[in-house]
Design a protein around this motif. Structure first.
Motif, PDB file in Angstrom:
ATOM      1  N   THR A 140       7.850   7.622   8.633  1.00 21.34           N
ATOM      2  CA  THR A 140       7.644   6.280   8.091  1.00 21.34           C
ATOM      3  C   THR A 140       6.250   5.775   8.443  1.00 21.34           C
ATOM      4  O   THR A 140       5.562   5.184   7.598  1.00 21.34           O
ATOM      5  N   GLN A 165      12.580   6.994  -4.490  1.00 19.48           N
ATOM      6  CA  GLN A 165      13.141   7.667  -3.319  1.00 19.48           C
ATOM      7  C   GLN A 165      14.618   7.999  -3.548  1.00 19.48           C
ATOM      8  O   GLN A 165      15.086   9.070  -3.177  1.00 19.48           O
ATOM      9  N   TYR A 213       9.156   2.178  -5.427  1.00 17.48           N
ATOM     10  CA  TYR A 213       9.203   3.246  -4.437  1.00 17.48           C
ATOM     11  C   TYR A 213      10.648   3.547  -4.032  1.00 17.48           C
ATOM     12  O   TYR A 213      11.061   4.703  -3.980  1.00 17.48           O
ATOM     13  N   ASP A 214      11.414   2.516  -3.737  1.00 18.33           N
ATOM     14  CA  ASP A 214      12.807   2.704  -3.331  1.00 18.33           C
ATOM     15  C   ASP A 214      13.613   3.377  -4.441  1.00 18.33           C
ATOM     16  O   ASP A 214      14.445   4.245  -4.173  1.00 18.33           O
ATOM     17  N   ARG A 215      13.364   2.985  -5.682  1.00 16.83           N
ATOM     18  CA  ARG A 215      14.066   3.594  -6.819  1.00 16.83           C
ATOM     19  C   ARG A 215      13.708   5.085  -6.924  1.00 16.83           C
ATOM     20  O   ARG A 215      14.578   5.937  -7.096  1.00 16.83           O
ATOM     21  N   ARG A 246       7.265  -1.811  -3.624  1.00 15.94           N
ATOM     22  CA  ARG A 246       8.371  -1.338  -2.784  1.00 15.94           C
ATOM     23  C   ARG A 246       9.622  -1.054  -3.616  1.00 15.94           C
ATOM     24  O   ARG A 246      10.321  -0.076  -3.387  1.00 15.94           O
ATOM     25  N   GLU A 247       9.904  -1.908  -4.595  1.00 15.15           N
ATOM     26  CA  GLU A 247      11.104  -1.718  -5.415  1.00 15.15           C
ATOM     27  C   GLU A 247      11.017  -0.408  -6.202  1.00 15.15           C
ATOM     28  O   GLU A 247      11.972   0.363  -6.251  1.00 15.15           O
TER      29      GLU A 247
END
Length: 166
Positions: free
Chosen positions: A66, A93, A89-91, A86-87
């Protein structure tokens, strides 16, 4: 090769703005990324990946990874003047992790005897994994189709083996 010869890159891909590499690829690929970094003069971000299996990953390894991701994120934001989504990126990931889970299930199917696929069969699926757009689910959809096809072959082999015994 095309970069050195002046020829176009495959699929008319543009030259990269940056390179991301890690020690979890073969040494030839890592060396190739190092060469491209020097030849093209673009930033190279190297991710040091701890060599542990997923079920042995401790908090320290996750914190280490991280911290590297955050460092690379800051460098990219600074270099290219753009914010980190971030949204998105999270999707990505989530899609990537799910694809890895499906790939592991595909590898488990190779333990069937006779195995419906071998290493060479599976190598052919590496290229699409690199060129498909992960955001539209193309990678995950391809792997799910591959899993279903191989699973079908396993079941067919089991049925044929049963028919041959009688």
């Amino acid at each position: 090769g095309p970069l050195l010869s002046g020829e176009r890159l495959a699929f008319s891909l543009p030259s990269p703005d940056m390179i991301v590499s890690s020690n979890c690829v073969c040494s030839a690929a890592a060396k190739g990324m190092d060469f491209l970094n020097k030849h093209l003069g673009v930033p190279l971000f190297f991710i040091d990946t701890p060599f542990v299996s997923m079920d042995q990953t401790g908090a320290h390894a996750m914190e280490y990874m991280t911290a590297q991701r955050e460092e690379i994120t800051r460098a990219i934001e600074k270099k290219f003047g753009m914010g980190f989504d971030r949204e998105r990126y999270d999707r990505l990931q989530f899609l990537d992790y799910t694809a890895v889970v499906v790939w592991r299930e595909i590898l488990k199917l190779c333990s069937f005897k006779p195995s419906p696929v071998d290493a060479m069969d599976l190598y052919f699926f590496y290229l699409p994994l690199f060129i498909l757009n992960p955001e539209d689910g193309g990678v995950l959809n391809l792997l799910i189709k591959l899993y279903n096809e191989i699973h079908s072959l396993c079941r067919r082999n089991e049925t044929d083996a049963g028919d041959n015994r009688g």
